[in-house]
Each structure stands twice: as C-alpha cells, then as structure tokens.
Design a protein around this motif. Structure first.
Motif, PDB file in Angstrom:
ATOM      1  N   GLU A 140       0.635   5.113   0.705  1.00 59.31           N
ATOM      2  CA  GLU A 140      -0.400   5.981   0.917  1.00 59.31           C
ATOM      3  C   GLU A 140       0.249   7.327   0.543  1.00 59.31           C
ATOM      4  OE1 GLU A 140      -3.022   4.908   2.595  1.00 59.31           O
ATOM      5  OE2 GLU A 140      -2.473   3.138   2.198  1.00 59.31           O
ATOM      6  N   LEU A 142       0.814  -1.148  -0.012  1.00 61.79           N
ATOM      7  CA  LEU A 142       0.162   0.017  -0.098  1.00 61.79           C
ATOM      8  C   LEU A 142       0.904   1.320  -0.054  1.00 61.79           C
ATOM      9  CD1 LEU A 142      -2.445  -0.907   2.952  1.00 61.79           C
ATOM     10  CD2 LEU A 142      -2.814  -1.252   0.361  1.00 61.79           C
ATOM     11  N   VAL A 188      -5.942  -3.796   7.047  1.00 66.05           N
ATOM     12  CA  VAL A 188      -4.805  -4.584   7.010  1.00 66.05           C
ATOM     13  C   VAL A 188      -4.738  -5.428   8.233  1.00 66.05           C
ATOM     14  CG1 VAL A 188      -2.519  -4.240   7.397  1.00 66.05           C
ATOM     15  CG2 VAL A 188      -3.429  -2.836   5.913  1.00 66.05           C
ATOM     16  N   THR A 197       3.887   4.939   4.559  1.00 64.69           N
ATOM     17  CA  THR A 197       3.085   6.154   5.096  1.00 64.69           C
ATOM     18  C   THR A 197       3.867   6.895   5.848  1.00 64.69           C
ATOM     19  OG1 THR A 197       1.116   6.223   6.675  1.00 64.69           O
ATOM     20  CG2 THR A 197       2.830   4.621   7.246  1.00 64.69           C
ATOM     21  N   ILE A 243       3.935  -1.175   3.852  1.00 61.51           N
ATOM     22  CA  ILE A 243       2.891  -0.019   3.655  1.00 61.51           C
ATOM     23  C   ILE A 243       3.729   1.176   3.691  1.00 61.51           C
ATOM     24  CG2 ILE A 243       2.164  -0.646   6.083  1.00 61.51           C
ATOM     25  CD1 ILE A 243      -0.240   1.124   5.490  1.00 61.51           C
TER      26      ILE A 243
END
Ligand SMILES: Nc1ncnc2c1ncn2[C@@H]1O[C@H](COP(=O)(O)OP(=O)(O)O)[C@@H](O)[C@H]1O
Ligand SMILES: [Mg+2]
Length: 251
Positions: free
Chosen positions: A171, A169, A188, A202, A200
């Motif tokens: 972000e 992911l 998640v 982020t 991820i």
C-alpha cells in the motif's frame, strides 16, 4: 498443524550497490494475515520485490522458500506460477488496454495456459458482484481517469482473479480515502481462507481495524525488529517508530 507457505531466511539484498535488506527473516503460514509496518525507506517494498524476484534487486545472502521449495533463484513469472502475487499499481494510464484485458494477460501468464474466455468472463462477473463493483468497471481503460478507489479495485480484482496462495499488497500510497480503505479490507477478508495467506504493507491503521491481522512486524533499516499481534499497531500509533530504534541498535 501449521502449514508453512513462505519462509524468508536471513535475507540480504541490495540495489545498485546499496545494501537494503540486512538479515531479514519471516515465516508466513497458510491461513494467516501478516502486516508489515515501518518508516519510509526501511526496506518494505524492497522486501516484497525480493520475494517476487524483481530483477532490480540482488540477493547477496540468505534464502527464500515457498511451500518448502527454495525459490531464491527463480524468475518472477516462475514464482507467479507457483502462487505468489504482488499487486502492481501501474501509475500510468493505458488507453487501449482495459481492466479485463490486463487481467486476461495476467491470468495466462500466471497459469502458463491459454485462457478459456467464457469461463473467465463468468468468473470475473461473479467476483465483481462479490465485491460489489459495477460490472462496467471491467471494460474501462486501465487507469484512465481512475480515482484512488478505482485503482484499489483494480488491485483487489487482480488478487481475486489470480487467486494466489500468497497475496502481497504494498500500500505505497498512504492517502487512501475511506472508500478505498474499505475496498482493500473487505477484498482481503473475502479472499482469505485457510489455504492461502496475505502479506500487507500499510501505514493505514484504519485498514487494520477491519482486517484483524494475526501478526504485525516492524521493519527498520532492512530488518524485522519486532513482531507482535494486532496490538502492536496501537503502540506504533502512540509512540511512532522511534522506540523500536533502540531494539534495532541492540540486536
Ligand atoms: N532500485 C533501487 N536502487 C537504489 N536504491 C534503492 C532502490 N530501491 C530502493 N532503494 C533504497 O532502499 C531503501 C529502502 O527502500 P524501500 O524498500 O522502497 O523502502 P520502503 O518501502 O520501506 O519505504 C531506500 O533508501 C531506497 O532509496
Ligand atoms: Mg514502499
């Protein structure tokens, strides 16, 4: 026993003649949640695009392995069929294509098989319920009038329905409101199991409170300059990325 899922070995990559990744290595085992942080322009999105085999990026050194198999030269759809997934946030409104429609084509593309519609619909309904998303969401046109939170739902539902071995992911938008943050972290948490892994990117430290990553990596100038546990996030919050620059220069 550690089961290696993704192994990135000393990867170098460029786009339009710009060297962006400069010897980056990373291993993700099954059952793990990894977070990548780093300032804008560090190469985070490039990294995940290179892992997916985006044609815009050229790998000039190093290799990528997935479940022990070299995937450096595979096309994106071949990687998707092996169980790699990168959430794509299509920024455009697509009137005429519904959320379900997109999921159906993504599923067929990922499995390479025709879709069993009834079973697919049933599964979609179950997942929507699990995530406490309204059923009507599936029939809405893609991104038409979607809020930030609804775009997030789209990403999470994609991840659930494609059920990849490795979910990535990115972000990219940092301005997530509280609801959107919850959508990502609870999605998640419901997705992860001992046989898959999540990577991820982020900036959002609120997500990390619910997510409890196993590893946090700091990327600076195309390389991982520090790896730690969740406490590394506190360090970033307090001091920013500046202190990691010295490590980068000396490595
Ligand atoms: N397709 C591209 N062509 C040329 N330069 C690119 C391309 N994609 C990314 N870059 C450059 O590579 C660097 C890293 O970008 P990116 O991976 O998007 O960083 P991050 O996601 O960490 O903010 C930036 O300087 C960016 O301008
Ligand atoms: Mg990015």
């Amino acid at each position: 026993m550690m089961k290696k899922l993704l192994e990135i070995k000393d990867i170098y990559a460029e786009a339009e003649g710009n060297e962006i990744l400069k010897g980056l290595s990373l291993t993700v085992n099954k059952g793990e949640v990894h977070v990548i942080m780093g300032p804008n322009g560090a190469g985070k999105s490039t990294l995940v695009n290179v892992v997916m085999g985006h044609p815009k990026y050229k790998v000039t050194g190093g290799d990528i392995y997935f479940e022990g198999e070299k995937i450096t030269d595979l096309k994106t759809d071949e990687r998707a069929r092996k169980g790699l997934f990168l959430s794509f946030q299509s920024p455009e409104e697509v009137p005429g294509i519904t959320v379900e429609g997109l999921l159906r084509s993504a599923r067929s593309a990922a499995t390479g098989k025709p879709l069993k519609l009834m079973a697919f619909r049933k599964e979609l309904k179950e997942k929507l319920e699990l995530l406490q998303f309204d059923e009507s969401y599936a029939t809405r046109y893609l991104n038409v009038g979607f809020s930030g939170g609804e775009k997030k739902k789209n990403e999470i539902i994609q991840m659930m329905m494609l059920n990849p071995k490795l979910a990535i992911l990115d972000e990219t938008d940092s301005g997530l409101d509280v609801d959107a943050v919850k959508i990502v972290s609870s999605g998640v948490n419901k997705f992860k199991n001992p046989e898959n892994a999540v990577l991820i990117i982020t900036h959002n430290t609120k997500i990390l409170e619910d997510l409890k990553p196993d590893f946090v990596h700091i990327v600076l100038d195309g390389k991982i300059v520090k790896t730690g546990d969740a406490s590394l996030v506190e360090e970033v919050n307090k001091y920013g990325f500046a202190e990691f620059k010295d490590i980068a220069i000396n490595s």
